[in-house]
Enzyme design. Sequence first.
Site, PDB file in Angstrom:
ATOM      1  N   ARG A  52      -7.588   4.978  -5.863  1.00 19.88           N
ATOM      2  CA  ARG A  52      -7.959   4.623  -4.486  1.00 19.88           C
ATOM      3  C   ARG A  52      -9.122   5.515  -4.101  1.00 19.88           C
ATOM      4  O   ARG A  52      -8.988   6.744  -4.112  1.00 19.88           O
ATOM      5  CB  ARG A  52      -6.761   4.819  -3.545  1.00 19.88           C
ATOM      6  CG  ARG A  52      -7.153   4.761  -2.081  1.00 19.88           C
ATOM      7  CD  ARG A  52      -5.950   4.673  -1.158  1.00 19.88           C
ATOM      8  NE  ARG A  52      -5.519   3.279  -1.037  1.00 19.88           N
ATOM      9  CZ  ARG A  52      -4.713   2.823  -0.079  1.00 19.88           C
ATOM     10  NH1 ARG A  52      -4.229   3.649   0.832  1.00 19.88           N
ATOM     11  NH2 ARG A  52      -4.377   1.558  -0.021  1.00 19.88           N
ATOM     12  N   TYR A  65      -8.282  14.003   0.983  1.00 20.80           N
ATOM     13  CA  TYR A  65      -7.486  14.903   0.154  1.00 20.80           C
ATOM     14  C   TYR A  65      -8.381  15.510  -0.942  1.00 20.80           C
ATOM     15  O   TYR A  65      -9.596  15.316  -0.940  1.00 20.80           O
ATOM     16  CB  TYR A  65      -6.252  14.166  -0.387  1.00 20.80           C
ATOM     17  CG  TYR A  65      -5.371  13.712   0.769  1.00 20.80           C
ATOM     18  CD1 TYR A  65      -4.786  14.651   1.619  1.00 20.80           C
ATOM     19  CD2 TYR A  65      -5.179  12.366   1.053  1.00 20.80           C
ATOM     20  CE1 TYR A  65      -4.022  14.258   2.708  1.00 20.80           C
ATOM     21  CE2 TYR A  65      -4.408  11.960   2.150  1.00 20.80           C
ATOM     22  CZ  TYR A  65      -3.836  12.916   2.968  1.00 20.80           C
ATOM     23  OH  TYR A  65      -3.093  12.536   4.054  1.00 20.80           O
ATOM     24  N   SER A 112       0.841  -1.194   0.000  1.00 19.96           N
ATOM     25  CA  SER A 112       0.000   0.000   0.000  1.00 19.96           C
ATOM     26  C   SER A 112       0.882   1.253   0.000  1.00 19.96           C
ATOM     27  O   SER A 112       1.965   1.254   0.602  1.00 19.96           O
ATOM     28  CB  SER A 112      -0.858  -0.030   1.272  1.00 19.96           C
ATOM     29  OG  SER A 112      -2.021   0.730   1.118  1.00 19.96           O
ATOM     30  N   PRO A 113       0.429   2.327  -0.653  1.00 21.98           N
ATOM     31  CA  PRO A 113       1.252   3.544  -0.642  1.00 21.98           C
ATOM     32  C   PRO A 113       1.429   4.074   0.784  1.00 21.98           C
ATOM     33  O   PRO A 113       0.471   4.104   1.554  1.00 21.98           O
ATOM     34  CB  PRO A 113       0.438   4.524  -1.494  1.00 21.98           C
ATOM     35  CG  PRO A 113      -0.952   3.972  -1.534  1.00 21.98           C
ATOM     36  CD  PRO A 113      -0.816   2.492  -1.399  1.00 21.98           C
ATOM     37  N   GLN A 141       1.309   6.419  -6.713  1.00 24.53           N
ATOM     38  CA  GLN A 141       0.057   7.097  -6.377  1.00 24.53           C
ATOM     39  C   GLN A 141       0.269   8.597  -6.596  1.00 24.53           C
ATOM     40  O   GLN A 141       1.170   9.183  -5.989  1.00 24.53           O
ATOM     41  CB  GLN A 141      -0.306   6.826  -4.919  1.00 24.53           C
ATOM     42  CG  GLN A 141      -1.673   7.372  -4.540  1.00 24.53           C
ATOM     43  CD  GLN A 141      -1.992   7.171  -3.075  1.00 24.53           C
ATOM     44  OE1 GLN A 141      -1.222   7.595  -2.209  1.00 24.53           O
ATOM     45  NE2 GLN A 141      -3.097   6.532  -2.778  1.00 24.53           N
ATOM     46  N   LEU A 197      -6.408  -3.091   7.795  1.00 23.12           N
ATOM     47  CA  LEU A 197      -6.332  -4.129   8.815  1.00 23.12           C
ATOM     48  C   LEU A 197      -6.427  -5.538   8.237  1.00 23.12           C
ATOM     49  O   LEU A 197      -7.177  -6.372   8.723  1.00 23.12           O
ATOM     50  CB  LEU A 197      -7.375  -3.894   9.908  1.00 23.12           C
ATOM     51  CG  LEU A 197      -7.003  -2.766  10.891  1.00 23.12           C
ATOM     52  CD1 LEU A 197      -8.120  -2.503  11.892  1.00 23.12           C
ATOM     53  CD2 LEU A 197      -5.701  -3.083  11.627  1.00 23.12           C
ATOM     54  N   ARG A 209       0.797  -1.180   7.278  1.00 22.72           N
ATOM     55  CA  ARG A 209       1.544  -1.352   8.532  1.00 22.72           C
ATOM     56  C   ARG A 209       2.104  -2.762   8.686  1.00 22.72           C
ATOM     57  O   ARG A 209       3.217  -2.939   9.203  1.00 22.72           O
ATOM     58  CB  ARG A 209       0.640  -0.977   9.706  1.00 22.72           C
ATOM     59  CG  ARG A 209       0.343   0.515   9.741  1.00 22.72           C
ATOM     60  CD  ARG A 209      -0.812   0.851  10.637  1.00 22.72           C
ATOM     61  NE  ARG A 209      -2.085   0.355  10.107  1.00 22.72           N
ATOM     62  CZ  ARG A 209      -3.261   0.496  10.701  1.00 22.72           C
ATOM     63  NH1 ARG A 209      -3.331   1.116  11.865  1.00 22.72           N
ATOM     64  NH2 ARG A 209      -4.366   0.032  10.162  1.00 22.72           N
ATOM     65  N   CYS A 251       3.331   7.336   2.767  1.00 14.17           N
ATOM     66  CA  CYS A 251       4.143   8.546   2.848  1.00 14.17           C
ATOM     67  C   CYS A 251       5.309   8.320   3.802  1.00 14.17           C
ATOM     68  O   CYS A 251       5.136   7.733   4.868  1.00 14.17           O
ATOM     69  CB  CYS A 251       3.333   9.696   3.429  1.00 14.17           C
ATOM     70  SG  CYS A 251       2.027  10.273   2.368  1.00 14.17           S
ATOM     71  N   ALA A 269       2.000   8.572  -1.800  1.00 12.94           N
ATOM     72  CA  ALA A 269       1.325   9.734  -2.374  1.00 12.94           C
ATOM     73  C   ALA A 269       2.374  10.731  -2.871  1.00 12.94           C
ATOM     74  O   ALA A 269       3.174  11.257  -2.092  1.00 12.94           O
ATOM     75  CB  ALA A 269       0.430  10.391  -1.332  1.00 12.94           C
TER      76      ALA A 269
HETATM   77  C1  LIG Z   1       3.245   5.365   7.388  1.00 16.04           C
HETATM   78  C2  LIG Z   1       1.978   5.376   6.573  1.00 16.04           C
HETATM   79  C3  LIG Z   1       1.888   6.212   5.474  1.00 16.04           C
HETATM   80  C4  LIG Z   1       0.736   6.209   4.680  1.00 16.04           C
HETATM   81  N1  LIG Z   1       0.707   6.952   3.529  1.00 16.04           N
HETATM   82  C5  LIG Z   1      -0.310   6.779   2.636  1.00 16.04           C
HETATM   83  C6  LIG Z   1      -0.238   7.322   1.340  1.00 16.04           C
HETATM   84  O1  LIG Z   1       0.766   7.904   0.917  1.00 16.04           O
HETATM   85  N2  LIG Z   1      -1.309   7.135   0.519  1.00 16.04           N
HETATM   86  C7  LIG Z   1      -2.410   6.431   0.919  1.00 16.04           C
HETATM   87  O2  LIG Z   1      -3.356   6.293   0.135  1.00 16.04           O
HETATM   88  N3  LIG Z   1      -2.465   5.865   2.126  1.00 16.04           N
HETATM   89  C8  LIG Z   1      -1.441   6.007   2.983  1.00 16.04           C
HETATM   90  N4  LIG Z   1      -1.466   5.362   4.184  1.00 16.04           N
HETATM   91  C9  LIG Z   1      -2.593   4.458   4.471  1.00 16.04           C
HETATM   92  C10 LIG Z   1      -2.227   3.039   4.063  1.00 16.04           C
HETATM   93  O3  LIG Z   1      -1.895   2.944   2.697  1.00 16.04           O
HETATM   94  C11 LIG Z   1      -3.368   2.067   4.390  1.00 16.04           C
HETATM   95  O4  LIG Z   1      -4.482   2.382   3.590  1.00 16.04           O
HETATM   96  C12 LIG Z   1      -3.762   2.099   5.863  1.00 16.04           C
HETATM   97  O5  LIG Z   1      -2.631   2.144   6.706  1.00 16.04           O
HETATM   98  C13 LIG Z   1      -4.596   0.864   6.236  1.00 16.04           C
HETATM   99  O6  LIG Z   1      -3.881  -0.318   5.897  1.00 16.04           O
HETATM  100  P1  LIG Z   1      -3.106  -1.207   7.016  1.00 16.04           P
HETATM  101  O7  LIG Z   1      -4.164  -1.577   8.054  1.00 16.04           O
HETATM  102  O8  LIG Z   1      -2.600  -2.403   6.257  1.00 16.04           O
HETATM  103  O9  LIG Z   1      -2.025  -0.362   7.609  1.00 16.04           O
HETATM  104  C14 LIG Z   1      -0.359   5.376   5.017  1.00 16.04           C
HETATM  105  C15 LIG Z   1      -0.270   4.574   6.161  1.00 16.04           C
HETATM  106  C16 LIG Z   1       0.880   4.545   6.912  1.00 16.04           C
HETATM  107  C17 LIG Z   1       0.953   3.613   8.097  1.00 16.04           C
END
Ligand SMILES: Cc1cc2nc3c(=O)[nH]c(=O)nc-3n(C[C@H](O)[C@H](O)[C@H](O)COP(=O)(O)O)c2cc1C
Length: 366
Positions: free
Chosen positions: A230, A182, A22-23, A100, A301, A324, A25, A57
């Site tokens: 997304r 956003y 997943s993207p 992204q 999750l 994560r 930042c 992003a």
């Molecule tokens: C450190 C970090 C940076 C993130 N940056 C972005 C991002 O650049 N673009 C985006 O769409 N979501 C971003 N997210 C959200 C994740 O891509 C993801 O949708 C969200 O953490 C839920 O997934 P997970 O439960 O597997 O962590 C970020 C999440 C984390 C933890």
Amino acid sequence: MSSLFSPIKLGPVEFSNRIVVSPMCQYSADDGTATDWHLGHLAMLANSGAGLLIVEATHVERHGRITHGCMGLYSDDNEAALTRVIAHCRRAGTAKFGIQIAHAGRKASSQRPWEGGGSLPPGSDPWETIAPSPIPFGPNWHVPRVATLEDISRVREAFVNSAKRSVQIGFEAIELHYAHGYLAHSFLSPVSNHRTDQYGGSLENRMRFGCEIAQAVRAAVPKTIALGARITGSDWRDEGLSAGDAVTYAKALKACGLDYIDVSSGGINADTRNPTEPGYNVPIAERIKREAGVATRVVGLITTPGQAEAIVAGGKADMVALARGLLDDPRWGWHAAIMLGAEVSRVPQYQRAAPKLWAPAAQRRA
Ligand SMILES: Cc1cc2nc3c(=O)[nH]c(=O)nc-3n(C[C@H](O)[C@H](O)[C@H](O)COP(=O)(O)O)c2cc1C
């Protein structure tokens, strides 16, 4: 045979499995330009076993960045640095690469999370933000300036230009960031869009901003690139976007030529809280996949190989994305392959990694 580890085609591009990084930042860029942090971070995740890695992003204009450390693709310097990073990561890992592209709208001009995550205070070089309506993201956030029609067409062109730069860099997939509060999400949601012109009011009008960008980018990007978005599956607020709205939006974006939809949710206001149960976006993704008939990815999750396998094998989504979980275990895909009895490719340098040493224990934990 594992469904998670079966190949998938998005448009003409084939990916070796259904796991997506997943993207994320990293807040570690310099005026939008990738740094050595990105070399290490992305090379690590290119070796996670995921078939597709989506770069964080990456903002289409300087004032569209979330923070001073966010990535951009609005200058030749940005493009040159990212070209070097992606070339390195291709040599270092096995994933294919997507990017992204984004505009932060009223959530721009913020602090990095570890600096507090709020609006940039005076003295920290804050900048003017734009949004569909002059409604701040939350208390103590910047009041955005209302985007004019000129702003809307400039941002659309900026998406097109960043997409063209992405093609030059060699990305196999481009993903439009239409979620998490956003700019594009703030146009779609009735929580943040109170306009009375052709970009506000009915759902059809609120979809216009995102659809026009999708059409313009699709027209500018060769068909050999997988193009997706997304989107938000729910605002998790009574007065906000619902799963039904997400289905309508997914159908419209498919008609604009998008190859896939990624389902996330939340983030429209500072006080919105997402559900905390595992795979909370999966029921929405399942509806979008069934009712819009578009390749669907889901995030949120998803942490265990068994859970990911059940989502794909059960036809609830075509792909899963992890954020994560992959930071915590950057070889998640390798370990999932062992647990599910599947194969994953490794770079030659790492072929002596020894899954057989711990496979029996891992399979007991799956
Ligand atoms: C450190 C970090 C940076 C993130 N940056 C972005 C991002 O650049 N673009 C985006 O769409 N979501 C971003 N997210 C959200 C994740 O891509 C993801 O949708 C969200 O953490 C839920 O997934 P997970 O439960 O597997 O962590 C970020 C999440 C984390 C933890």
